[in-house]
Design a protein around this motif. Structure first.
Motif, PDB file in Angstrom:
ATOM      1  N   MET A   9      -8.660  26.437 -25.954  1.00  0.00           N
ATOM      2  CA  MET A   9      -7.350  26.528 -26.607  1.00  0.00           C
ATOM      3  C   MET A   9      -7.369  27.313 -27.726  1.00  0.00           C
ATOM      4  SD  MET A   9      -5.495  25.136 -24.603  1.00  0.00           S
ATOM      5  CE  MET A   9      -3.968  24.665 -25.473  1.00  0.00           C
ATOM      6  N   ALA A  10      -8.742  27.555 -28.270  1.00  0.00           N
ATOM      7  CA  ALA A  10      -8.595  28.493 -29.720  1.00  0.00           C
ATOM      8  C   ALA A  10      -8.300  29.746 -29.165  1.00  0.00           C
ATOM      9  CB  ALA A  10     -10.154  28.791 -30.145  1.00  0.00           C
ATOM     10  N   ALA A  11      -8.116  30.282 -28.132  1.00  0.00           N
ATOM     11  CA  ALA A  11      -7.802  31.735 -27.555  1.00  0.00           C
ATOM     12  C   ALA A  11      -6.223  31.815 -27.742  1.00  0.00           C
ATOM     13  CB  ALA A  11      -8.147  32.319 -26.270  1.00  0.00           C
ATOM     14  N   VAL A  12      -5.509  30.661 -27.794  1.00  0.00           N
ATOM     15  CA  VAL A  12      -4.025  30.498 -27.650  1.00  0.00           C
ATOM     16  C   VAL A  12      -3.359  31.032 -28.835  1.00  0.00           C
ATOM     17  CG1 VAL A  12      -2.264  29.170 -27.002  1.00  0.00           C
ATOM     18  CG2 VAL A  12      -4.234  29.004 -25.693  1.00  0.00           C
ATOM     19  N   TYR A  13      -2.503  32.038 -28.784  1.00  0.00           N
ATOM     20  CA  TYR A  13      -1.577  32.459 -29.854  1.00  0.00           C
ATOM     21  C   TYR A  13      -0.356  31.540 -29.891  1.00  0.00           C
ATOM     22  CZ  TYR A  13       1.952  34.650 -32.588  1.00  0.00           C
ATOM     23  OH  TYR A  13       2.701  34.842 -33.867  1.00  0.00           O
ATOM     24  N   GLY A  14       0.348  31.225 -28.383  1.00  0.00           N
ATOM     25  CA  GLY A  14       1.498  30.521 -28.557  1.00  0.00           C
ATOM     26  C   GLY A  14       2.060  30.418 -26.987  1.00  0.00           C
ATOM     27  N   ASP A  69      11.352  44.089 -14.091  1.00  0.00           N
ATOM     28  CA  ASP A  69      12.324  42.989 -14.643  1.00  0.00           C
ATOM     29  C   ASP A  69      11.936  41.490 -13.651  1.00  0.00           C
ATOM     30  OD1 ASP A  69      13.556  44.490 -16.328  1.00  0.00           O
ATOM     31  OD2 ASP A  69      15.001  45.165 -14.556  1.00  0.00           O
ATOM     32  N   ALA A  70      10.482  41.579 -13.178  1.00  0.00           N
ATOM     33  CA  ALA A  70       9.990  40.427 -12.549  1.00  0.00           C
ATOM     34  C   ALA A  70       9.511  39.496 -13.189  1.00  0.00           C
ATOM     35  CB  ALA A  70       9.151  40.834 -11.402  1.00  0.00           C
ATOM     36  N   ALA A  71       9.061  39.682 -14.438  1.00  0.00           N
ATOM     37  CA  ALA A  71       8.327  38.711 -15.405  1.00  0.00           C
ATOM     38  C   ALA A  71       9.225  38.565 -16.792  1.00  0.00           C
ATOM     39  CB  ALA A  71       7.046  39.381 -15.928  1.00  0.00           C
ATOM     40  N   VAL A  72      10.341  37.607 -16.326  1.00  0.00           N
ATOM     41  CA  VAL A  72      11.252  37.281 -17.522  1.00  0.00           C
ATOM     42  C   VAL A  72      10.719  36.304 -18.586  1.00  0.00           C
ATOM     43  CG1 VAL A  72      13.768  36.986 -18.180  1.00  0.00           C
ATOM     44  CG2 VAL A  72      12.934  37.593 -15.829  1.00  0.00           C
ATOM     45  N   ILE A  73      10.899  36.617 -19.793  1.00  0.00           N
ATOM     46  CA  ILE A  73      10.305  35.809 -20.797  1.00  0.00           C
ATOM     47  C   ILE A  73      11.291  35.686 -22.077  1.00  0.00           C
ATOM     48  CG2 ILE A  73       9.262  37.843 -21.867  1.00  0.00           C
ATOM     49  CD1 ILE A  73       6.559  35.847 -22.381  1.00  0.00           C
ATOM     50  N   GLY A  74      11.299  34.496 -22.838  1.00  0.00           N
ATOM     51  CA  GLY A  74      11.758  34.130 -23.957  1.00  0.00           C
ATOM     52  C   GLY A  74      10.866  34.418 -25.218  1.00  0.00           C
ATOM     53  N   ALA A  75      11.354  34.283 -26.341  1.00  0.00           N
ATOM     54  CA  ALA A  75      10.398  34.503 -27.551  1.00  0.00           C
ATOM     55  C   ALA A  75       9.381  33.420 -27.365  1.00  0.00           C
ATOM     56  CB  ALA A  75      11.321  34.086 -28.953  1.00  0.00           C
ATOM     57  N   ILE A  76       8.361  33.937 -28.081  1.00  0.00           N
ATOM     58  CA  ILE A  76       6.854  33.288 -27.911  1.00  0.00           C
ATOM     59  C   ILE A  76       7.180  32.280 -29.302  1.00  0.00           C
ATOM     60  CG2 ILE A  76       4.494  33.146 -28.317  1.00  0.00           C
ATOM     61  CD1 ILE A  76       4.481  35.942 -26.663  1.00  0.00           C
ATOM     62  N   THR A  77       6.790  31.029 -29.279  1.00  0.00           N
ATOM     63  CA  THR A  77       6.619  30.046 -30.341  1.00  0.00           C
ATOM     64  C   THR A  77       5.002  29.770 -30.608  1.00  0.00           C
ATOM     65  OG1 THR A  77       8.513  28.872 -29.744  1.00  0.00           O
ATOM     66  CG2 THR A  77       7.057  27.743 -30.898  1.00  0.00           C
ATOM     67  N   PRO A  78       4.516  30.184 -31.782  1.00  0.00           N
ATOM     68  CA  PRO A  78       3.090  29.836 -32.013  1.00  0.00           C
ATOM     69  C   PRO A  78       2.646  28.451 -31.602  1.00  0.00           C
ATOM     70  CG  PRO A  78       4.257  31.160 -34.045  1.00  0.00           C
ATOM     71  CD  PRO A  78       5.334  30.612 -33.062  1.00  0.00           C
ATOM     72  N   ALA A  79       1.504  28.416 -31.429  1.00  0.00           N
ATOM     73  CA  ALA A  79       0.760  27.256 -30.852  1.00  0.00           C
ATOM     74  C   ALA A  79       0.980  26.137 -31.908  1.00  0.00           C
ATOM     75  CB  ALA A  79      -0.379  27.371 -30.333  1.00  0.00           C
ATOM     76  N   ALA A  80       0.756  26.494 -33.288  1.00  0.00           N
ATOM     77  CA  ALA A  80       0.743  25.110 -34.030  1.00  0.00           C
ATOM     78  C   ALA A  80       2.162  24.606 -34.233  1.00  0.00           C
ATOM     79  CB  ALA A  80       0.313  25.953 -35.263  1.00  0.00           C
ATOM     80  N   SER A 132      -4.546  22.266 -15.850  1.00  0.00           N
ATOM     81  CA  SER A 132      -4.337  22.387 -17.166  1.00  0.00           C
ATOM     82  C   SER A 132      -4.540  23.709 -17.902  1.00  0.00           C
ATOM     83  CB  SER A 132      -4.925  21.322 -18.073  1.00  0.00           C
ATOM     84  OG  SER A 132      -6.276  21.474 -18.043  1.00  0.00           O
ATOM     85  N   ILE A 133      -3.819  23.868 -18.978  1.00  0.00           N
ATOM     86  CA  ILE A 133      -4.115  25.041 -19.797  1.00  0.00           C
ATOM     87  C   ILE A 133      -5.532  25.380 -20.167  1.00  0.00           C
ATOM     88  CG2 ILE A 133      -3.234  26.661 -21.669  1.00  0.00           C
ATOM     89  CD1 ILE A 133      -1.291  25.786 -19.466  1.00  0.00           C
ATOM     90  N   PRO A 134      -6.270  24.409 -20.646  1.00  0.00           N
ATOM     91  CA  PRO A 134      -7.570  24.688 -20.931  1.00  0.00           C
ATOM     92  C   PRO A 134      -8.656  25.149 -19.747  1.00  0.00           C
ATOM     93  CG  PRO A 134      -7.197  22.697 -22.044  1.00  0.00           C
ATOM     94  CD  PRO A 134      -5.939  23.251 -21.194  1.00  0.00           C
ATOM     95  N   GLU A 135      -8.056  24.500 -18.437  1.00  0.00           N
ATOM     96  CA  GLU A 135      -9.064  24.692 -17.238  1.00  0.00           C
ATOM     97  C   GLU A 135      -8.607  26.204 -16.794  1.00  0.00           C
ATOM     98  OE1 GLU A 135      -9.308  20.437 -14.976  1.00  0.00           O
ATOM     99  OE2 GLU A 135      -7.325  21.241 -15.052  1.00  0.00           O
ATOM    100  N   LEU A 136      -7.368  26.321 -16.830  1.00  0.00           N
ATOM    101  CA  LEU A 136      -6.902  27.709 -16.501  1.00  0.00           C
ATOM    102  C   LEU A 136      -7.550  28.928 -17.197  1.00  0.00           C
ATOM    103  CD1 LEU A 136      -3.231  27.129 -15.712  1.00  0.00           C
ATOM    104  CD2 LEU A 136      -4.729  27.616 -14.057  1.00  0.00           C
ATOM    105  N   ILE A 137      -7.474  28.892 -18.604  1.00  0.00           N
ATOM    106  CA  ILE A 137      -8.213  29.926 -19.718  1.00  0.00           C
ATOM    107  C   ILE A 137      -9.629  29.763 -19.234  1.00  0.00           C
ATOM    108  CG2 ILE A 137      -8.789  30.470 -21.929  1.00  0.00           C
ATOM    109  CD1 ILE A 137      -5.753  29.222 -22.568  1.00  0.00           C
ATOM    110  N   SER A 138     -10.408  28.649 -19.148  1.00  0.00           N
ATOM    111  CA  SER A 138     -11.782  28.813 -18.966  1.00  0.00           C
ATOM    112  C   SER A 138     -12.104  29.316 -17.726  1.00  0.00           C
ATOM    113  CB  SER A 138     -12.254  27.319 -18.906  1.00  0.00           C
ATOM    114  OG  SER A 138     -13.631  27.139 -18.765  1.00  0.00           O
ATOM    115  N   HIS A 139     -11.323  29.141 -16.675  1.00  0.00           N
ATOM    116  CA  HIS A 139     -11.839  29.550 -15.264  1.00  0.00           C
ATOM    117  C   HIS A 139     -11.439  30.995 -15.125  1.00  0.00           C
ATOM    118  CE1 HIS A 139     -10.701  30.307 -10.822  1.00  0.00           C
ATOM    119  NE2 HIS A 139     -11.948  29.742 -10.775  1.00  0.00           N
ATOM    120  N   LEU A 140     -10.197  31.725 -15.701  1.00  0.00           N
ATOM    121  CA  LEU A 140      -9.635  33.121 -15.656  1.00  0.00           C
ATOM    122  C   LEU A 140     -10.884  33.764 -16.558  1.00  0.00           C
ATOM    123  CD1 LEU A 140      -5.972  33.691 -16.198  1.00  0.00           C
ATOM    124  CD2 LEU A 140      -7.449  34.648 -14.632  1.00  0.00           C
ATOM    125  N   SER A 141     -11.467  33.094 -17.575  1.00  0.00           N
ATOM    126  CA  SER A 141     -12.393  33.909 -18.504  1.00  0.00           C
ATOM    127  C   SER A 141     -13.850  34.053 -17.712  1.00  0.00           C
ATOM    128  CB  SER A 141     -12.553  33.145 -19.797  1.00  0.00           C
ATOM    129  OG  SER A 141     -13.359  31.862 -19.681  1.00  0.00           O
TER     130      SER A 141
END
Length: 231
Positions: A99-104, A135-146, A176-185
């Motif tokens: 989770m230390a790698a997450v910006y938002g 236009d296949a990856a639609v996205i709203g504004a990013i909210t910082p993780a904190a 979970s998000i930690p599982e996904l980030i760890s696995h992808l990395s």
């Protein structure tokens, strides 16, 4: 050496409450990460490991846009998603450090040419034509993780023309998000600018010209899209 031609700058996603943009480097998407969605697609939940597909940065479409109905499809579907924005390098990280790698985080839509995706599956070919298009990856504004806080039972919801089509809570995620980030990395050097679309709840379905899509995740800015006439 000099380039033959100049490429556009990478697309940028607004950051909520700030006058800065998050430049997009890569887009990873997680398949079948809600049990109910896996079931509606006719699949058992694969608990051995998550799996992924990718989209190019040029698939990014910012919330509020009106886009033409996608090319060469008669069955374009909406898929509402919780998006993780990576803001620090992550390579072979543990779940405890991930989770230390997450910006938002952001609300997103993984638009899918379902008929082309199915054709790829039927012929045992890649899904690219079904998933990676303009236009296949639609996205709203990013909210910082904190600002967002801990991921728990936040509601994820999509309405089409005011009718609820998808609804779940983030705790329903299989991986979970930690599982996904760890696995992808383990397979990539994750870097700032990478986005992870973490999967869609049950209720995916077709869109048609004139539809207005409104996606919401508790604590995040919405993602809004209008489907226009085909080109």
């Amino acid at each position: 050496m000099k380039p033959l031609f100049e490429l556009p700058a990478p697309p940028m996603v607004p950051v909520s409450g700030q006058d800065v943009g998050f430049p997009v480097r890569r887009i990873f998407c997680v398949g079948r990460n809600y049990a109910a969605h896996a079931a509606e697609m006719g699949h058992e939940v694969d608990r051995e490991a998550p799996f992924y597909f990718t989209k190019t940065p040029w698939a990014i479409c910012l919330s509020g846009a009106t886009v033409p109905y996608p090319l060469e499809t008669n069955d374009c579907h909406h898929e509402m998603e919780f998006v993780v924005a990576i803001g620090a390098p992550a390579f072979r990280v543990t779940q405890g450090d991930a989770m230390a790698a997450v910006y938002g985080y952001a609300a997103g839509l993984d638009m899918t040419r379902r008929d082309l995706q199915q054709q790829g599956k039927d012929k045992r070919r890649p899904w690219d034509l079904g998933k990676d298009f303009e236009d296949a990856a639609v996205i709203g504004a990013i909210t910082p993780a904190a600002t967002f806080g801990n991921i728990a039972d936040q509601q994820i919801r999509l309405t089409v023309d005011g009718v609820v089509t998808q609804e779940a809570v983030l705790s329903d995620l299989i991986w979970s998000i930690p599982e996904l980030i760890s696995h992808l990395s383990r397979f990539y050097h994750l870097m700032p600018g990478d986005l992870i679309y973490t999967g869609t709840p049950a209720g995916v379905g077709p869109v048609v010209p004139g539809n207005e899509l409104h996606g919401a995740i508790s604590g995040l800015e919405p993602v809004v899209l209008t489907i226009g006439e085909p080109e």
